[in-house]
Scaffold this motif. Structure first.
Motif, PDB file in Angstrom:
ATOM      1  N   ALA A   1       0.845  -1.188   0.000  1.00 52.48           N
ATOM      2  CA  ALA A   1       0.000   0.000   0.000  1.00 52.48           C
ATOM      3  C   ALA A   1       0.885   1.245   0.000  1.00 52.48           C
ATOM      4  O   ALA A   1       1.946   1.266   0.617  1.00 52.48           O
ATOM      5  N   HIS A   2       0.421   2.266  -0.673  1.00 56.07           N
ATOM      6  CA  HIS A   2       1.223   3.471  -0.867  1.00 56.07           C
ATOM      7  C   HIS A   2       0.327   4.686  -0.690  1.00 56.07           C
ATOM      8  O   HIS A   2      -0.774   4.745  -1.228  1.00 56.07           O
ATOM      9  N   HIS A   3       0.799   5.660   0.072  1.00 56.60           N
ATOM     10  CA  HIS A   3       0.025   6.880   0.243  1.00 56.60           C
ATOM     11  C   HIS A   3       0.029   7.669  -1.065  1.00 56.60           C
ATOM     12  O   HIS A   3       1.001   7.658  -1.817  1.00 56.60           O
ATOM     13  N   GLY A   4      -1.073   8.359  -1.328  1.00 59.93           N
ATOM     14  CA  GLY A   4      -1.185   9.114  -2.571  1.00 59.93           C
ATOM     15  C   GLY A   4      -2.120   8.418  -3.540  1.00 59.93           C
ATOM     16  O   GLY A   4      -2.842   7.478  -3.195  1.00 59.93           O
ATOM     17  N   ALA A   5      -2.091   8.852  -4.782  1.00 60.36           N
ATOM     18  CA  ALA A   5      -3.017   8.337  -5.789  1.00 60.36           C
ATOM     19  C   ALA A   5      -2.633   6.950  -6.295  1.00 60.36           C
ATOM     20  O   ALA A   5      -3.493   6.161  -6.675  1.00 60.36           O
ATOM     21  N   GLN A   6      -1.339   6.639  -6.312  1.00 59.51           N
ATOM     22  CA  GLN A   6      -0.881   5.379  -6.909  1.00 59.51           C
ATOM     23  C   GLN A   6      -1.219   4.171  -6.041  1.00 59.51           C
ATOM     24  O   GLN A   6      -0.956   4.156  -4.849  1.00 59.51           O
ATOM     25  N   THR A   7      -1.816   3.160  -6.662  1.00 64.70           N
ATOM     26  CA  THR A   7      -2.024   1.887  -5.989  1.00 64.70           C
ATOM     27  C   THR A   7      -0.943   0.923  -6.458  1.00 64.70           C
ATOM     28  O   THR A   7      -0.095   1.262  -7.286  1.00 64.70           O
TER      29      THR A   7
ATOM     30  N   SER B   1     -13.918  14.638 -22.172  1.00 66.92           N
ATOM     31  CA  SER B   1     -12.948  13.532 -22.162  1.00 66.92           C
ATOM     32  C   SER B   1     -11.650  13.863 -21.426  1.00 66.92           C
ATOM     33  O   SER B   1     -10.651  13.157 -21.559  1.00 66.92           O
ATOM     34  N   THR B   2     -11.659  14.942 -20.670  1.00 69.26           N
ATOM     35  CA  THR B   2     -10.480  15.331 -19.903  1.00 69.26           C
ATOM     36  C   THR B   2     -10.755  15.137 -18.416  1.00 69.26           C
ATOM     37  O   THR B   2     -11.753  15.634 -17.893  1.00 69.26           O
ATOM     38  N   VAL B   3      -9.863  14.421 -17.746  1.00 68.96           N
ATOM     39  CA  VAL B   3      -9.997  14.179 -16.310  1.00 68.96           C
ATOM     40  C   VAL B   3      -9.136  15.182 -15.558  1.00 68.96           C
ATOM     41  O   VAL B   3      -7.961  15.375 -15.880  1.00 68.96           O
ATOM     42  N   ALA B   4      -9.731  15.821 -14.559  1.00 67.40           N
ATOM     43  CA  ALA B   4      -8.992  16.784 -13.731  1.00 67.40           C
ATOM     44  C   ALA B   4      -9.135  16.409 -12.263  1.00 67.40           C
ATOM     45  O   ALA B   4     -10.242  16.135 -11.788  1.00 67.40           O
ATOM     46  N   VAL B   5      -8.024  16.376 -11.562  1.00 66.01           N
ATOM     47  CA  VAL B   5      -8.012  16.114 -10.121  1.00 66.01           C
ATOM     48  C   VAL B   5      -7.494  17.367  -9.430  1.00 66.01           C
ATOM     49  O   VAL B   5      -6.393  17.832  -9.720  1.00 66.01           O
ATOM     50  N   ASP B   6      -8.307  17.919  -8.540  1.00 69.03           N
ATOM     51  CA  ASP B   6      -7.951  19.174  -7.866  1.00 69.03           C
ATOM     52  C   ASP B   6      -8.074  19.023  -6.357  1.00 69.03           C
ATOM     53  O   ASP B   6      -8.983  18.356  -5.857  1.00 69.03           O
ATOM     54  N   GLN B   7      -7.171  19.657  -5.636  1.00 65.46           N
ATOM     55  CA  GLN B   7      -7.212  19.653  -4.177  1.00 65.46           C
ATOM     56  C   GLN B   7      -8.015  20.853  -3.705  1.00 65.46           C
ATOM     57  O   GLN B   7      -7.718  21.991  -4.062  1.00 65.46           O
ATOM     58  N   TYR B   8      -9.045  20.607  -2.892  1.00 61.09           N
ATOM     59  CA  TYR B   8      -9.936  21.683  -2.478  1.00 61.09           C
ATOM     60  C   TYR B   8      -9.668  22.188  -1.055  1.00 61.09           C
ATOM     61  O   TYR B   8     -10.257  23.179  -0.613  1.00 61.09           O
ATOM     62  N   TRP B   9      -8.783  21.503  -0.330  1.00 57.19           N
ATOM     63  CA  TRP B   9      -8.498  21.916   1.050  1.00 57.19           C
ATOM     64  C   TRP B   9      -7.102  21.474   1.425  1.00 57.19           C
ATOM     65  O   TRP B   9      -6.659  20.392   1.050  1.00 57.19           O
TER      66      TRP B   9
ATOM     67  N   LYS C   1       0.010  12.912   6.784  1.00 55.51           N
ATOM     68  CA  LYS C   1       0.102  12.868   5.327  1.00 55.51           C
ATOM     69  C   LYS C   1      -1.109  13.534   4.681  1.00 55.51           C
ATOM     70  O   LYS C   1      -1.867  12.905   3.921  1.00 55.51           O
ATOM     71  N   PRO C   2      -1.305  14.828   4.970  1.00 57.18           N
ATOM     72  CA  PRO C   2      -2.481  15.528   4.440  1.00 57.18           C
ATOM     73  C   PRO C   2      -2.508  15.520   2.923  1.00 57.18           C
ATOM     74  O   PRO C   2      -1.486  15.723   2.269  1.00 57.18           O
ATOM     75  N   GLY C   3      -3.671  15.251   2.380  1.00 54.96           N
ATOM     76  CA  GLY C   3      -3.837  15.231   0.932  1.00 54.96           C
ATOM     77  C   GLY C   3      -3.323  13.987   0.251  1.00 54.96           C
ATOM     78  O   GLY C   3      -3.414  13.877  -0.982  1.00 54.96           O
TER      79      GLY C   3
ATOM     80  N   PRO D   1      -7.471  12.012  -0.365  1.00 55.94           N
ATOM     81  CA  PRO D   1      -8.376  12.824   0.458  1.00 55.94           C
ATOM     82  C   PRO D   1      -8.244  14.303   0.134  1.00 55.94           C
ATOM     83  O   PRO D   1      -7.180  14.768  -0.306  1.00 55.94           O
ATOM     84  N   ALA D   2      -9.337  15.051   0.333  1.00 57.96           N
ATOM     85  CA  ALA D   2      -9.390  16.495   0.084  1.00 57.96           C
ATOM     86  C   ALA D   2      -9.184  16.823  -1.390  1.00 57.96           C
ATOM     87  O   ALA D   2      -8.709  17.907  -1.738  1.00 57.96           O
ATOM     88  N   HIS D   3      -9.552  15.913  -2.278  1.00 59.47           N
ATOM     89  CA  HIS D   3      -9.448  16.127  -3.724  1.00 59.47           C
ATOM     90  C   HIS D   3     -10.787  15.844  -4.392  1.00 59.47           C
ATOM     91  O   HIS D   3     -11.607  15.084  -3.878  1.00 59.47           O
ATOM     92  N   THR D   4     -10.999  16.477  -5.519  1.00 57.92           N
ATOM     93  CA  THR D   4     -12.162  16.196  -6.356  1.00 57.92           C
ATOM     94  C   THR D   4     -11.690  15.696  -7.710  1.00 57.92           C
ATOM     95  O   THR D   4     -10.587  16.020  -8.154  1.00 57.92           O
ATOM     96  N   LEU D   5     -12.531  14.914  -8.341  1.00 61.62           N
ATOM     97  CA  LEU D   5     -12.257  14.434  -9.699  1.00 61.62           C
ATOM     98  C   LEU D   5     -13.400  14.873 -10.604  1.00 61.62           C
ATOM     99  O   LEU D   5     -14.575  14.658 -10.272  1.00 61.62           O
ATOM    100  N   SER D   6     -13.060  15.496 -11.696  1.00 61.00           N
ATOM    101  CA  SER D   6     -14.082  15.938 -12.636  1.00 61.00           C
ATOM    102  C   SER D   6     -13.726  15.501 -14.045  1.00 61.00           C
ATOM    103  O   SER D   6     -12.540  15.387 -14.398  1.00 61.00           O
TER     104      SER D   6
END
Length: 445
Positions: free
Chosen positions: A1-7, A26-34, A294-296, A17-22
């Motif tokens: 297991a690894h912290h962050g987006a990578q599995t 056809s474009t994926v965007a990941v943004d941190q909201y806090w 490990k915020p975010g 955590p504290a991210h949104t995916l939109s």
């Protein structure tokens, strides 16, 4: 297991955590909201206001997590984190004439030879004190007698799809979840995030750091803690890097030394952690706390959500509540140290009258899975078979120090002691779970 987006699967990513995916055109965007790092420090005139403000925010976070169609329960250790959650849950439920089921992991075997220093391996006496003090907590002792460590690791791989850092804790976690499900609990509260939030110890003074660590290793301690105490903050990471940069730091893990070199794991560690770990006492207090939280990027929420899903319940943690984290990170570090140098003073002060002093003022810490070595010995044939599987797997041989794992197992079979009990956790069980994952991966390819 690894912290962050990578599995562990290169093509699969988790939303941190504290991210949104939109998704748009056809474009994926990941943004941190806090960002927890943006929380400013708050200075109050009266020190008591910190404890009062904290308790108000913390109590609200616990009460909000009691909103459920199903009965709520709690995992209860002998410490301050889960103990404070249980106490606040019991108070809230007591106002409605309800009782609280609490689940405590207890050892099957004597832990006197496996726990050293200021630790204790049987948390039942402290958990019982918390339950008795509340008056409306029904305490259930979970000994996981019917679940071996290897069985729980295999089950963990099915639940999470990847090996885990807490391989040696899988058996009691799963047995608690199973017991809670059997009792009809649908929402289970836990306190996994308390170490850097509600029960942060407070940064020790340079004098205390030198005094504590000089006993363990005089020359290394003088360099790392004595020199760092008088070194400018901007140069401290470099000094620590020079002091620690050695292949020996991986000897306490099951990672193969050739793998460390091939993939330059030390360089990756330095880049990702910036030489900051939860034991980097030479760094500013906030930096130490960020290294733990490990915020975010922390995957703990995802991990416990998977645990809950496997047993048809929801796991909630008030210590990771956004309001709680913001408040506790805003408190000046000095407020976490008591008048006599006591650690974790914020929560000790706030929980006066809600937790028994036996628990509230206890300075010793519990050790999870204190009888892990004995449990492995009790199921030695199963351990031997699993280790043989890993040893026969070329893929596992390429990534894991299988000989090191075997050496730990041989040592445990001769005599269980504090030193090899620790290595059972950090080398043997973590290595076994990773190895069993690689065995399955090789079979599937």
């Amino acid at each position: 297991a690894h912290h962050g987006a990578q599995t562990i699967e290169l093509d699969l990513h988790r939303l941190p955590p504290a991210h949104t995916l939109s998704l748009k055109n056809s474009t994926v965007a990941v943004d941190q909201y806090w960002r927890l790092e943006d929380v400013p420090e708050v200075r109050l005139k009266n020190p008591d206001d910190y404890a009062e403000g904290f308790l108000e925010v913390y109590d609200r976070a616990v009460r909000d997590r009691l909103r459920s169609q199903h009965p709520a329960g709690v995992t209860l250790s002998g410490g301050l984190d889960s103990g404070s959650i249980a106490a606040l849950m019991a108070r809230a439920l007591g106002e409605q004439g309800q009782r609280l089921p609490a689940y405590t992991s207890v050892p099957l075997f004597d832990v006197s030879k496996t726990i050293g220093g200021d630790r204790f391996g049987d948390e039942l006496p402290f958990a019982k004190a918390t339950a008795d003090f509340a008056g409306n907590i029904d305490l259930y002792e979970i000994n996981a007698q019917g679940l071996t460590p290897v069985q729980s690791m295999r089950q963990g791989l099915r639940m999470h799809g990847e090996p885990g850092h807490a391989a040696g804790n899988m058996y009691w976690i799963q047995d608690i979840m199973a017991a809670a499900k059997k009792d009809g609990v649908g929402t289970l509260l836990t306190g996994q995030g308390g170490n850097a939030t509600i029960s942060w110890t407070g940064r020790k003074s340079p004098r205390d750091m030198v005094r504590r660590y000089i006993k363990a290793n005089m020359w290394r301690s003088l360099l790392h803690y004595g020199v760092c105490a008088i070194t400018p903050a901007s140069l401290q990471p470099l000094l620590s890097s020079l002091a620690h940069r050695s292949d020996n730091r991986w000897q306490g893990s099951a990672i193969h030394p050739d793998f460390v070199k091939r993939f330059k794991l030390q360089d990756q560690f330095d880049q990702q952690a910036g030489q900051v770990t939860n034991s980097a006492v030479w760094m500013p207090a906030r930096t130490q706390r960020y290294a733990i939280i490990k915020p975010g990027s922390s995957f703990l929420g995802s991990l416990w959500a998977e645990n809950g899903a496997a047993y048809g319940m929801e796991v909630r943690d008030a210590t990771f509540d956004k309001r709680v984290m913001e408040f506790t990170l805003s408190v000046p570090d000095r407020e976490f140290r008591g008048p006599q140098g006591e650690d974790r003073w914020l929560i000790r002060r706030a929980m006066q009258g809600l937790l028994p002093d036996q628990v509230r003022l206890n300075r010793r810490r519990g050790r999870q899975a204190g009888d892990l070595s004995q449990r492995l010995l009790d199921s030695s044939a199963e351990v031997e078979a699993a280790l043989a599987e890993v040893e026969a797997c070329p893929l596992a041989q390429a990534y894991l120090a299988v000989n090191r794992m075997r050496k730990v197992w041989n040592s445990v079979q001769k005599e269980v002691n504090v030193q090899n009990a620790n290595r059972t956790v950090t080398i043997l069980t973590r290595g076994l779970m990773a190895g069993l994952y690689l065995v399955d991966l090789e079979k599937a390819s």
